[in-house]
Structures are given as structure tokens and as C-alpha cells.
Design a protein around this motif. Structure first.
Motif, PDB file in Angstrom:
ATOM      1  N   ASP A 109      23.855  15.018 -37.771  1.00  0.00           N
ATOM      2  CA  ASP A 109      24.605  15.996 -38.569  1.00  0.00           C
ATOM      3  C   ASP A 109      23.998  17.391 -38.502  1.00  0.00           C
ATOM      4  OD1 ASP A 109      26.711  14.367 -39.890  1.00  0.00           O
ATOM      5  OD2 ASP A 109      24.977  13.264 -40.624  1.00  0.00           O
ATOM      6  N   ALA A 110      22.675  17.469 -38.366  1.00  0.00           N
ATOM      7  CA  ALA A 110      22.014  18.768 -38.331  1.00  0.00           C
ATOM      8  C   ALA A 110      20.621  18.600 -37.753  1.00  0.00           C
ATOM      9  CB  ALA A 110      21.922  19.375 -39.736  1.00  0.00           C
ATOM     10  N   VAL A 111      20.108  19.689 -37.204  1.00  0.00           N
ATOM     11  CA  VAL A 111      18.720  19.767 -36.747  1.00  0.00           C
ATOM     12  C   VAL A 111      18.051  20.889 -37.529  1.00  0.00           C
ATOM     13  CG1 VAL A 111      17.195  20.314 -34.812  1.00  0.00           C
ATOM     14  CG2 VAL A 111      19.231  18.901 -34.436  1.00  0.00           C
ATOM     15  N   VAL A 112      16.865  20.609 -38.050  1.00  0.00           N
ATOM     16  CA  VAL A 112      16.082  21.621 -38.765  1.00  0.00           C
ATOM     17  C   VAL A 112      14.810  21.859 -37.972  1.00  0.00           C
ATOM     18  CG1 VAL A 112      14.977  22.299 -40.921  1.00  0.00           C
ATOM     19  CG2 VAL A 112      17.008  20.823 -40.972  1.00  0.00           C
ATOM     20  N   VAL A 113      14.571  23.115 -37.569  1.00  0.00           N
ATOM     21  CA  VAL A 113      13.379  23.460 -36.798  1.00  0.00           C
ATOM     22  C   VAL A 113      12.489  24.363 -37.627  1.00  0.00           C
ATOM     23  CG1 VAL A 113      14.752  23.335 -34.683  1.00  0.00           C
ATOM     24  CG2 VAL A 113      14.251  25.564 -35.693  1.00  0.00           C
ATOM     25  N   ASP A 114      11.209  24.416 -37.270  1.00  0.00           N
ATOM     26  CA  ASP A 114      10.327  25.363 -37.941  1.00  0.00           C
ATOM     27  C   ASP A 114      10.594  26.757 -37.380  1.00  0.00           C
ATOM     28  OD1 ASP A 114       8.842  24.939 -35.428  1.00  0.00           O
ATOM     29  OD2 ASP A 114       7.263  26.068 -36.432  1.00  0.00           O
ATOM     30  N   GLY A 128      26.423  21.440 -29.679  1.00  0.00           N
ATOM     31  CA  GLY A 128      27.345  21.620 -30.801  1.00  0.00           C
ATOM     32  C   GLY A 128      26.840  21.037 -32.104  1.00  0.00           C
ATOM     33  N   ILE A 129      25.511  20.951 -32.260  1.00  0.00           N
ATOM     34  CA  ILE A 129      24.913  20.423 -33.490  1.00  0.00           C
ATOM     35  C   ILE A 129      24.455  21.590 -34.350  1.00  0.00           C
ATOM     36  CG2 ILE A 129      23.081  18.988 -34.459  1.00  0.00           C
ATOM     37  CD1 ILE A 129      22.981  17.500 -31.778  1.00  0.00           C
ATOM     38  N   PRO A 130      24.797  21.652 -35.632  1.00  0.00           N
ATOM     39  CA  PRO A 130      24.314  22.746 -36.490  1.00  0.00           C
ATOM     40  C   PRO A 130      22.794  22.798 -36.506  1.00  0.00           C
ATOM     41  CG  PRO A 130      26.071  21.535 -37.584  1.00  0.00           C
ATOM     42  CD  PRO A 130      25.713  20.754 -36.357  1.00  0.00           C
ATOM     43  N   GLY A 131      22.256  24.017 -36.399  1.00  0.00           N
ATOM     44  CA  GLY A 131      20.816  24.206 -36.366  1.00  0.00           C
ATOM     45  C   GLY A 131      20.347  25.082 -37.515  1.00  0.00           C
ATOM     46  N   TYR A 132      19.350  24.593 -38.246  1.00  0.00           N
ATOM     47  CA  TYR A 132      18.810  25.300 -39.406  1.00  0.00           C
ATOM     48  C   TYR A 132      17.320  25.561 -39.191  1.00  0.00           C
ATOM     49  CZ  TYR A 132      23.120  23.858 -41.689  1.00  0.00           C
ATOM     50  OH  TYR A 132      24.441  23.680 -42.010  1.00  0.00           O
ATOM     51  N   ILE A 206      15.510  33.731 -35.636  1.00  0.00           N
ATOM     52  CA  ILE A 206      15.578  33.120 -36.972  1.00  0.00           C
ATOM     53  C   ILE A 206      16.940  33.352 -37.595  1.00  0.00           C
ATOM     54  CG2 ILE A 206      14.666  33.237 -39.329  1.00  0.00           C
ATOM     55  CD1 ILE A 206      11.921  33.860 -38.127  1.00  0.00           C
ATOM     56  N   SER A 207      17.454  34.576 -37.460  1.00  0.00           N
ATOM     57  CA  SER A 207      18.740  34.896 -38.084  1.00  0.00           C
ATOM     58  C   SER A 207      19.925  34.365 -37.291  1.00  0.00           C
ATOM     59  CB  SER A 207      18.875  36.414 -38.275  1.00  0.00           C
ATOM     60  OG  SER A 207      18.787  37.085 -37.035  1.00  0.00           O
ATOM     61  N   GLU A 208      19.660  33.703 -36.151  1.00  0.00           N
ATOM     62  CA  GLU A 208      20.725  33.054 -35.385  1.00  0.00           C
ATOM     63  C   GLU A 208      20.995  31.638 -35.881  1.00  0.00           C
ATOM     64  OE1 GLU A 208      22.495  34.519 -32.616  1.00  0.00           O
ATOM     65  OE2 GLU A 208      21.616  36.225 -33.678  1.00  0.00           O
ATOM     66  N   ALA A 209      20.223  31.177 -36.838  1.00  0.00           N
ATOM     67  CA  ALA A 209      20.410  29.829 -37.385  1.00  0.00           C
ATOM     68  C   ALA A 209      21.716  29.735 -38.176  1.00  0.00           C
ATOM     69  CB  ALA A 209      19.229  29.473 -38.286  1.00  0.00           C
ATOM     70  N   ASP A 210      22.178  28.509 -38.380  1.00  0.00           N
ATOM     71  CA  ASP A 210      23.346  28.284 -39.237  1.00  0.00           C
ATOM     72  C   ASP A 210      22.980  28.398 -40.709  1.00  0.00           C
ATOM     73  OD1 ASP A 210      25.537  27.664 -37.334  1.00  0.00           O
ATOM     74  OD2 ASP A 210      24.201  26.036 -36.745  1.00  0.00           O
ATOM     75  N   GLY A 211      21.711  28.365 -41.008  1.00  0.00           N
ATOM     76  CA  GLY A 211      21.226  28.541 -42.375  1.00  0.00           C
ATOM     77  C   GLY A 211      19.714  28.504 -42.363  1.00  0.00           C
ATOM     78  N   ILE A 212      19.103  29.060 -43.400  1.00  0.00           N
ATOM     79  CA  ILE A 212      17.645  29.135 -43.471  1.00  0.00           C
ATOM     80  C   ILE A 212      17.188  28.565 -44.807  1.00  0.00           C
ATOM     81  CG2 ILE A 212      15.629  30.640 -43.360  1.00  0.00           C
ATOM     82  CD1 ILE A 212      17.394  32.731 -41.964  1.00  0.00           C
ATOM     83  N   LEU A 213      16.409  27.493 -44.733  1.00  0.00           N
ATOM     84  CA  LEU A 213      15.780  26.942 -45.932  1.00  0.00           C
ATOM     85  C   LEU A 213      14.422  27.610 -46.093  1.00  0.00           C
ATOM     86  CD1 LEU A 213      17.089  24.190 -44.219  1.00  0.00           C
ATOM     87  CD2 LEU A 213      16.881  23.408 -46.574  1.00  0.00           C
TER      88      LEU A 213
END
Length: 480
Positions: A109-114, A128-132, A206-213
Motif C-alpha cells: 500500500d505504501a513505502v516509507v523511506v528515511d 506506482g506505489i505511494p512513497g512517504y 524530500i518534497s517530492e514525497a506523497d507525504g512527510i511524517l
């Protein structure tokens, strides 16, 4: 239908630990979590391998997948960031293969990277996977980092690099001006270097992400959080959604683990709020032998109890630690001081009632651990965004005394160490620090309660992930 998230934490301890806290929260909300790790042999730092081993042992619900190492491991030194970014890029194809296999079985559903591994977004976008991004520092640092590429470009256009090398203030929207040396001074000292170009490209990503936690909570970072939500923060571009989901701090150790570490047993025998705790980060920063001796003399002369984690360059053997300290120091301070040169459970030390002040390098994980434990701090920033953190800790947050000031020779002298320790432990200012940090501790403690800021932000993140969810591939036998 199973929900699944892949975490890609890179290979720095201070980025890995908060990512594992995120893994735990995702599992609580019904997500299957896989952690993709480039073979830990990529990082010659034993602390990283130890952190991975602890996480794998304590989180059986998380699946850890090792991506085989491509070519040579990370090499320490001035080229660290360039080397790091290159390694992430060189492993993209193997990361792609792992995600492709995962997507074809149960789906992702999503990938979260540092925040340093955004080169991996080339893979998530292809699939086509959302990246955060999990941004492991605070909202002010995020605001500075996403603006830094445009500030850098403006400096190139207007030929202001000489001024910036001379430490003229950098102007960012939403946060106070700061000297260029407080944030990636190298990119202004050497604007055409490979390190500069790679760093700016990474920050832009960083600002190219689909969202930032972000590993913070709103009340601690309110002005910067407001700035991130303002279009003026990133003119001409759209800032992705920002979710303040912290504090993600080090987990408490089990009773068995606590009994295995001498420092916690030693703290049990000390009066409440009586111990000065000195620790300079999971990266194991090495002070020079001369600096170690100045710290030792300052601690001895202060008369206060102390627990000091020494990562001295002269030896990793605990049996020879005395070699780098002043003659007779350990004997003279026996009973009121404990010196160790190995990993300690920092979160537990800070939560211990005996700990009175924390001398820290101002890494954000350490700052959050100090805040959540309610321990006032003394600042000794060393690298990365730590000088920015110091400005805010001393200024708007009011949780730390002023920075340890070095002499013209670059040493923090014994008299300065003694003065700052006495200020924090004995003065009215020290008592005021404890009162202010106690207020932030209370706010941190409720940030994840129902309806509070961090839980609400995390639920918005999950809603975003759900809204982007792709149809799952059919499995054998499904739909019959």
C-alpha cells in the motif's frame, strides 16, 4: 484484505530507531510491516548492526528482508553523505525487485523511506506505489531542508557565496535566521562540488514525497508546523501533506535487559535528580583525548554525580578506559561517578529518577528522549542539524541552557564544563529549565491520546494511504 507497508530505513541508527517505532504503530493499526534493509555489512558501525538485531529480536510481527550488498560498503569520513546517496542509488534495482515480488503476492500500500534515502522514490514511482518520508528530525529542520535548495540557487544567482562562507544569516520562511554553518555549511563553502550537488538534489527530493511524517508533536514545534502549511514555505511548488506523528523515542528495555546493564543498577543507588548524564549519540562520536581530559576535570571539579558515556579514540576495550583519563580520576570520583564506553539504554537512563541533567549532542532522537523524560539539557552540538536544534532548545522551547562554549583552540575547557554543570544543577535558571521541560513532557505524554495531535495526524496519514490504495493482484484460488 491485508494491508501492507514497506519501511526502508537506510543504515543510520538515528534513522532506524524511529522507523521501528513507526513499525510498531502500523502493526497496532492492522498493517503488515516489512522492513527492507540493505545488508547491514554496508555500514561498518557496530551500533547499527546491534540496533537491527535488537529490533528483530523484540518485534517478531515485523518481517525483515535483507537486500544483498552491491559492491563495497559505506566508508566513513568527509565523503559520507556522497557515499551514502551513491549506495542507495546502486541498490535501487534490488529494492525494485523486492517491491515487485511483494506487490505480486500480497500487495504494497505504501513505502516509507528515511529522509536520506529519497533516491528510492525512483523505484516507487516506477511501480506506482505511494512513497512517504519519515523525517526523523523536527519541523523546523524540515522547513529549513525543503527551502535550502532554493536558498542555495538564489545564492548562486546573486553570487552571495562569500557572504555565506563568512556566516551571514540564512533567511528561511517561518523560522529564525541562522548562520550558514548551522546547516550544511559545505554546500556554501564548495557550491560546485559533487557533495553540494548531491546534497541539494537529495533535499529537493524530500518534497517530492506523497507525504512527510515528522518525528515531533505539534505543541513542541508549533511555529514551524504552521510555516510548513503555508504556501510561502515552498513558493512555486506544492508542499506534500505533513503529519507530525511523534514522539517516536527509544523503547524501554525489558527487565532482563535492564539487569544486564551496570549503569541502571548504579543509578538505583543515587539520590533523585542528582546525576549529570553525558552521552553524545548512537554514532559514537569520538572526542579527542585532550577534550576527554577537559571534560573529566570539569566533572570532578563540579562536585556533582555523573554517568558519562565515553567513546574515546584510544581504545574500545573497557579495561583500558583509564588510559585516556587524568591520572587517578576514576579513583577520586569512585562512588559519585560512573564512566562507560559501550552502548547504554539511553531512554531508560533518562527516565531514571536519579538523572538530573542531560549533556547532549542535540541529535533530535536524544532531544525527544530528554523531553519525554522531563530532563533539562546542556547543549554540545556536533554536526548535521544539531546546531539548529540547539538554537531552538535554548530559545523558543526553553528546555536547555546555553551551548558549551569552546575556546579559540576548539576545546571546551574544564572550567566551562564545570560552570555549565553547576548552572544546570544548582541555579535558579536550572530550576526554571526543569519546570519548562516538565510542561513539554506532559504535552508529549498525551500527544497520542484519542483526539490529540499526533494520533489525529497519524490517522490522517492512514486515510491518505487508504485513498491511494491500488487493487490487489488476484491470488490463486481467490474469487472461486
Amino acid at each position: 484484505m491485508e494491508k501492507a507497508v514497506v519501511l526502508y530505513p537506510g543504515f543510520i541508527v538515528s534513522h532506524f530507531v524511529p522507523m521501528m517505532r513507526l513499525a510498531g504503530v502500523l502493526i497496532q493499526h492492522g498493517y503488515a510491516v516489512s522492513v527492507a534493509l540493505i545488508d547491514p555489512a554496508v555500514n561498518l558501525d557496530d551500533a547499527f548492526a546491534a540496533a537491527v538485531a535488537r529490533a528483530a529480536a523484540s518485534m517478531p510481527s515485523v518481517t525483515f528482508h535483507m537486500i544483498p550488498l552491491v559492491e563495497s560498503p559505506l566508508t566513513p569520513g568527509a565523503q559520507f553523505i556522497l557515499n551514502y546517496l551513491d549506495i542507495i542509488a546502486r541498490h535501487n534495482e534490488r529494492f525494485h525487485d523486492f517491491l515487485l515480488r511483494s506487490s505480486s503476492t500480497r500487495g504494497v500500500d505504501a513505502v516509507v523511506v528515511d529522509s536520506i534515502s529519497v533516491e528510492a522514490f525512483a523505484v516507487t514511482k516506477r511501480l506506482g506505489i505511494p512513497g512517504y518520508v519519515l523525517f526523523t528530525s523536527n519541523a523546523a529542520a524540515l522547513a529549513a531542508f525543503v527551502q535550502l535548495p532554493s536558498v542555495h540557487a538564489q545564492a548562486r544567482t546573486s553570487l552571495k557565496f562569500k557572504d555565506l562562507r563568512d556566516d551571514a544569516p540564512l533567511d528561511f520562511f517561518g523560522i529564525p535566521p541562522m548562520p550558514a554553518s548551522h546547516l550544511f555549511g559545505d554546500i556554501f563553502d564548495h557550491p560546485e562540488s559533487d557533495i553540494c550537488k548531491a546534497t541539494v538534489a537529495s533535499l529537493h527530493g524530500i518534497s517530492e514525497a506523497d507525504g512527510i511524517l515528522v518525528n515531533t508533536f505539534e505543541s513542541l514545534d508549533a511555529p514551524a508546523v504552521a510555516a510548513l502549511g503555508d504556501p510561502r514555505c515552498l513558493p512555486g511548488r506544492v508542499m506534500p501533506p505533513v503529519y507530525c506523528v511523534g514522539p517516536f523515542v527509544g523503547a524501554a528495555q525489558t527487565s532482563k535487559q535492564q539487569q544486564q546493564h551496570e549503569c541502571l543498577s548504579w543509578l538505583d543507588g543515587q539520590p533523585d535528580h542528582s546525576v549529570v548524564f553525558l552521552c553524545f549519540g548512537s554514532a559514537g562520536h569520538n572526542h579527542s583525548e585532550e577534550q576527554v581530559k577537559e571534560i573529566a576535570v570539569g566533572l570532578e571539579n563540579s562536585g556533582h554525580r555523573f554517568l558519562w558515556v565515553v567513546r574515546a579514540p584510544f581504545s574500545d576495550d573497557p579495561g583500558t578506559i583509564n588510559a585516556g583519563l587524568p591520572n587517578g580520576f576514576l579513583e577520586r570520583t569512585s562512588g559519585r561517578g560512573l564512566v562507560v564506553n559501550q552502548w547504554v539504554p539511553q531512554a531508560d537512563v533518562l527516565r531514571h529518577t536519579a538523572t538530573g541533567v542531560f549533556v547532549t549532542h542535540c541529535g533530535w532522537n536524544s532531544v525527544l528522549e530528554g523531553v519525554t523524560a522531563g530532563v533539562p539539557m546542556l547543549c554540545w552540538p556536533l554536526y548535521a542539524e544539531q546546531k539548529l536544534n540547539k538554537l531552538r532548545m535554548v530559545g523558543e522551547m526553553g528546555i536547555a541552557a546555553a551551548e558549551m562554549v569552546a575556546s579559540q583552540q576548539g576545546l571546551v575547557e574544564a572550567a566551562e564544563v564545570e560552570r555549565k554543570v553547576r548552572l544546570a544543577m544548582e541555579s535558579e535558571e536550572g530550576r526554571e529549565l526543569r519546570s519548562r521541560v516538565a510542561a513539554h513532557k506532559k504535552a508529549a505524554a498525551v500527544a497520542w491520546d484519542d483526539g490529540r495531535s499526533s494520533r489525529a495526524a497519524f490517522l490522517r496519514f492512514l486515510s491518505d494511504v487508504e485513498s491511494r490504495r491500488q487493487p490487489r493482484p488476484a491470488r490463486s484460488g481467490e474469487g472461486k
